[in-house]
Design an enzyme around this catalytic site. Structure first.
Site, PDB file in Angstrom:
ATOM      1  N   SER A 297       0.709  -1.213   0.152  1.00  0.00           N
ATOM      2  CA  SER A 297      -0.076  -0.105   0.123  1.00  0.00           C
ATOM      3  C   SER A 297       0.685   1.291   0.105  1.00  0.00           C
ATOM      4  O   SER A 297       1.850   0.972   0.428  1.00  0.00           O
ATOM      5  CB  SER A 297      -0.854  -0.052   1.273  1.00  0.00           C
ATOM      6  OG  SER A 297      -1.814   1.117   1.162  1.00  0.00           O
ATOM      7  N   ASN A 298       0.342   2.150  -0.652  1.00  0.00           N
ATOM      8  CA  ASN A 298       0.869   3.749  -0.247  1.00  0.00           C
ATOM      9  C   ASN A 298       0.123   4.600   0.433  1.00  0.00           C
ATOM     10  O   ASN A 298       0.197   5.860   0.528  1.00  0.00           O
ATOM     11  CB  ASN A 298       1.371   4.130  -1.745  1.00  0.00           C
ATOM     12  CG  ASN A 298       2.659   3.686  -2.254  1.00  0.00           C
ATOM     13  OD1 ASN A 298       3.589   3.344  -1.369  1.00  0.00           O
ATOM     14  ND2 ASN A 298       2.724   3.535  -3.608  1.00  0.00           N
ATOM     15  N   ASN A 299      -1.141   3.871   0.966  1.00  0.00           N
ATOM     16  CA  ASN A 299      -2.004   4.907   1.713  1.00  0.00           C
ATOM     17  C   ASN A 299      -1.260   5.174   2.947  1.00  0.00           C
ATOM     18  O   ASN A 299      -0.955   4.468   3.975  1.00  0.00           O
ATOM     19  CB  ASN A 299      -3.181   4.032   2.087  1.00  0.00           C
ATOM     20  CG  ASN A 299      -4.140   4.821   2.924  1.00  0.00           C
ATOM     21  OD1 ASN A 299      -3.849   5.570   3.926  1.00  0.00           O
ATOM     22  ND2 ASN A 299      -5.261   4.797   2.503  1.00  0.00           N
TER      23      ASN A 299
ATOM     24  N   ASN B 133      -2.239   6.969   5.676  1.00  0.00           N
ATOM     25  CA  ASN B 133      -2.910   6.647   6.680  1.00  0.00           C
ATOM     26  C   ASN B 133      -2.978   5.034   7.486  1.00  0.00           C
ATOM     27  O   ASN B 133      -2.668   4.919   8.551  1.00  0.00           O
ATOM     28  CB  ASN B 133      -4.430   7.092   6.656  1.00  0.00           C
ATOM     29  CG  ASN B 133      -4.434   8.484   6.448  1.00  0.00           C
ATOM     30  OD1 ASN B 133      -4.290   9.324   7.596  1.00  0.00           O
ATOM     31  ND2 ASN B 133      -4.908   8.951   5.388  1.00  0.00           N
TER      32      ASN B 133
ATOM     33  N   ASP C 126      -7.542  -5.207   2.429  1.00  0.00           N
ATOM     34  CA  ASP C 126      -8.521  -4.397   1.869  1.00  0.00           C
ATOM     35  C   ASP C 126      -9.782  -4.387   3.000  1.00  0.00           C
ATOM     36  O   ASP C 126      -9.833  -5.220   3.770  1.00  0.00           O
ATOM     37  CB  ASP C 126      -8.851  -5.261   0.795  1.00  0.00           C
ATOM     38  CG  ASP C 126      -9.668  -4.498  -0.121  1.00  0.00           C
ATOM     39  OD1 ASP C 126      -9.171  -3.327  -0.741  1.00  0.00           O
ATOM     40  OD2 ASP C 126     -11.140  -4.488  -0.451  1.00  0.00           O
TER      41      ASP C 126
ATOM     42  N   TYR D  11     -13.928   6.947   5.959  1.00  0.00           N
ATOM     43  CA  TYR D  11     -15.494   6.857   6.670  1.00  0.00           C
ATOM     44  C   TYR D  11     -15.342   7.396   7.971  1.00  0.00           C
ATOM     45  O   TYR D  11     -16.270   7.394   9.077  1.00  0.00           O
ATOM     46  CB  TYR D  11     -16.265   5.868   6.586  1.00  0.00           C
ATOM     47  CG  TYR D  11     -16.531   5.662   5.084  1.00  0.00           C
ATOM     48  CD1 TYR D  11     -17.829   6.355   4.333  1.00  0.00           C
ATOM     49  CD2 TYR D  11     -15.734   4.796   4.189  1.00  0.00           C
ATOM     50  CE1 TYR D  11     -18.150   5.866   3.266  1.00  0.00           C
ATOM     51  CE2 TYR D  11     -16.150   4.652   2.837  1.00  0.00           C
ATOM     52  CZ  TYR D  11     -17.121   5.030   2.336  1.00  0.00           C
ATOM     53  OH  TYR D  11     -17.597   4.827   1.180  1.00  0.00           O
ATOM     54  N   ASP D  12     -14.136   7.632   8.853  1.00  0.00           N
ATOM     55  CA  ASP D  12     -14.000   7.494  10.220  1.00  0.00           C
ATOM     56  C   ASP D  12     -14.947   8.639  10.945  1.00  0.00           C
ATOM     57  O   ASP D  12     -15.445   8.221  11.884  1.00  0.00           O
ATOM     58  CB  ASP D  12     -12.293   7.962  10.517  1.00  0.00           C
ATOM     59  CG  ASP D  12     -11.568   6.578  10.399  1.00  0.00           C
ATOM     60  OD1 ASP D  12     -11.909   5.494  10.308  1.00  0.00           O
ATOM     61  OD2 ASP D  12     -10.459   6.693  10.612  1.00  0.00           O
TER      62      ASP D  12
ATOM     63  N   HIS E  96     -11.226  -2.435  13.218  1.00  0.00           N
ATOM     64  CA  HIS E  96     -11.167  -3.657  12.329  1.00  0.00           C
ATOM     65  C   HIS E  96      -9.655  -3.914  11.938  1.00  0.00           C
ATOM     66  O   HIS E  96      -9.097  -5.100  11.661  1.00  0.00           O
ATOM     67  CB  HIS E  96     -12.042  -3.305  11.064  1.00  0.00           C
ATOM     68  CG  HIS E  96     -11.832  -1.932  10.479  1.00  0.00           C
ATOM     69  ND1 HIS E  96     -11.900  -0.770  11.319  1.00  0.00           N
ATOM     70  CD2 HIS E  96     -11.333  -1.411   9.318  1.00  0.00           C
ATOM     71  CE1 HIS E  96     -11.628   0.497  10.681  1.00  0.00           C
ATOM     72  NE2 HIS E  96     -11.141  -0.019   9.234  1.00  0.00           N
TER      73      HIS E  96
END
Ligand code: IMP
Length: 190
Positions: free
Chosen positions: A7-9, A11, A68, A150-151, A176
C-alpha cells in the site's frame, strides 16, 4: 525483520507502523519501487486483499501483506462493502463518500454497520488470511478530524465517539484493521 505492506496509503501505513513492534521495518510500495496502481477488481474484500498481495509477490518477488477494507451498512444490504472507496465515484473522495452515505441513510433509524478488514499475507510460498471486524453505527453528522475515509461518521459499538475522535492507539485497540493486524503479529510471533 523487513516486511512489505502492499500500500501507499499514508494513513494505513501510519496506523500499522504504530502497531507493529520496532523489530519490524515496514516497507511501502514506494520503498520497493512499485509505483503502479494495483488493480482492485475482485468482487470481495478477501479477493482484493489477495490480488494486491499476489501482485507484489509475483512482480517484485517479495513476501508481503496487503489489506482491503469495506464498510458494510445493514440498511443498505451491506453496501458500499467492497466498493467503499468509489462509493460516490471514481475520484475516491472521502468527503463525497460520506455525504452520499449520510444522504442515503437520511431519516433511517437503522444505523447499524460494520467495518471489515482482510489481510492477505504471502510468506515463504504460503498464503494466510486474517480478518478483523468492528460493529458500530453511522452517525447523522460528521465528528472529529483524526483518521481517514469514513472515520468521522462511524461510531464503534460501546463508545459515544467516532473513529475520527480517537487517538491512533485508541483506534488500533478497537478497529477492524487493528484487530486484523493483531492476528498478523500473533501469527508472526514477533
Ligand atoms: P481500501 O482498503 O483502501 O480499499 O479502502 C476502501 C475504502 O474504505 C476507502 O474509501 C477507505 O478510505 C475506507 N477505509 C479503509 N479503512 C478505513 C478506516 O480505517 N476508517 C475509515 N475508512 C476506511
Amino acid at each position: 525483520m523487513k516486511l512489505v505492506f502492499a500500500s501507499n496509503n499514508k494513513n494505513k501505513l501510519q496506523e500499522i507502523r504504530h502497531q507493529l513492534p520496532e523489530s519490524i521495518e515496514l516497507l511501502s510500495l514506494e520503498d520497493i519501487g512499485c509505483f503502479e496502481d494495483i488493480p482492485e477488481t475482485a468482487d470481495t474484500i478477501e479477493g482484493n486483499a489477495i490480488l494486491k498481495a499476489d501482485y507484489v509477490t509475483k512482480r517484485f518477488g517479495y513476501d508481503c501483506f496487503a489489506d482491503d477494507t469495506g464498510l458494510e451498512v445493514d440498511a443498505l444490504n451491506g453496501a458500499p462493502g467492497v466498493y467503499s472507496a468509489r462509493y460516490a465515484g471514481e475520484e475516491k473522495s472521502a468527503e463525497a463518500n460520506m455525504e452520499k452515505l449520510l444522504t442515503e441513510l437520511d431519516g433511517n433509524p437503522n444505523r447499524n454497520a460494520n467495518f471489515k478488514t482482510v489481510i492477505a499475507l504471502n510468506l515463504k510460498g504460503g498464503q494466510h488470511l486474517f480478518t478483523g471486524i468492528v460493529n458500530g453505527t453511522i452517525t447523522s453528522e460528521k465528528a472529529g478530524t483524526a483518521g481517514f475515509g469514513y472515520d468521522p461518521v462511524f461510531k464503534p459499538e460501546g463508545l459515544d465517539l467516532t473513529f475520527a475522535q480517537l487517538s491512533l492507539d485508541e483506534k488500533a485497540q478497537l478497529s477492524h484493521r487493528g484487530r486484523a493486524v493483531k492476528q498478523l503479529i500473533d501469527f508472526l510471533k514477533i
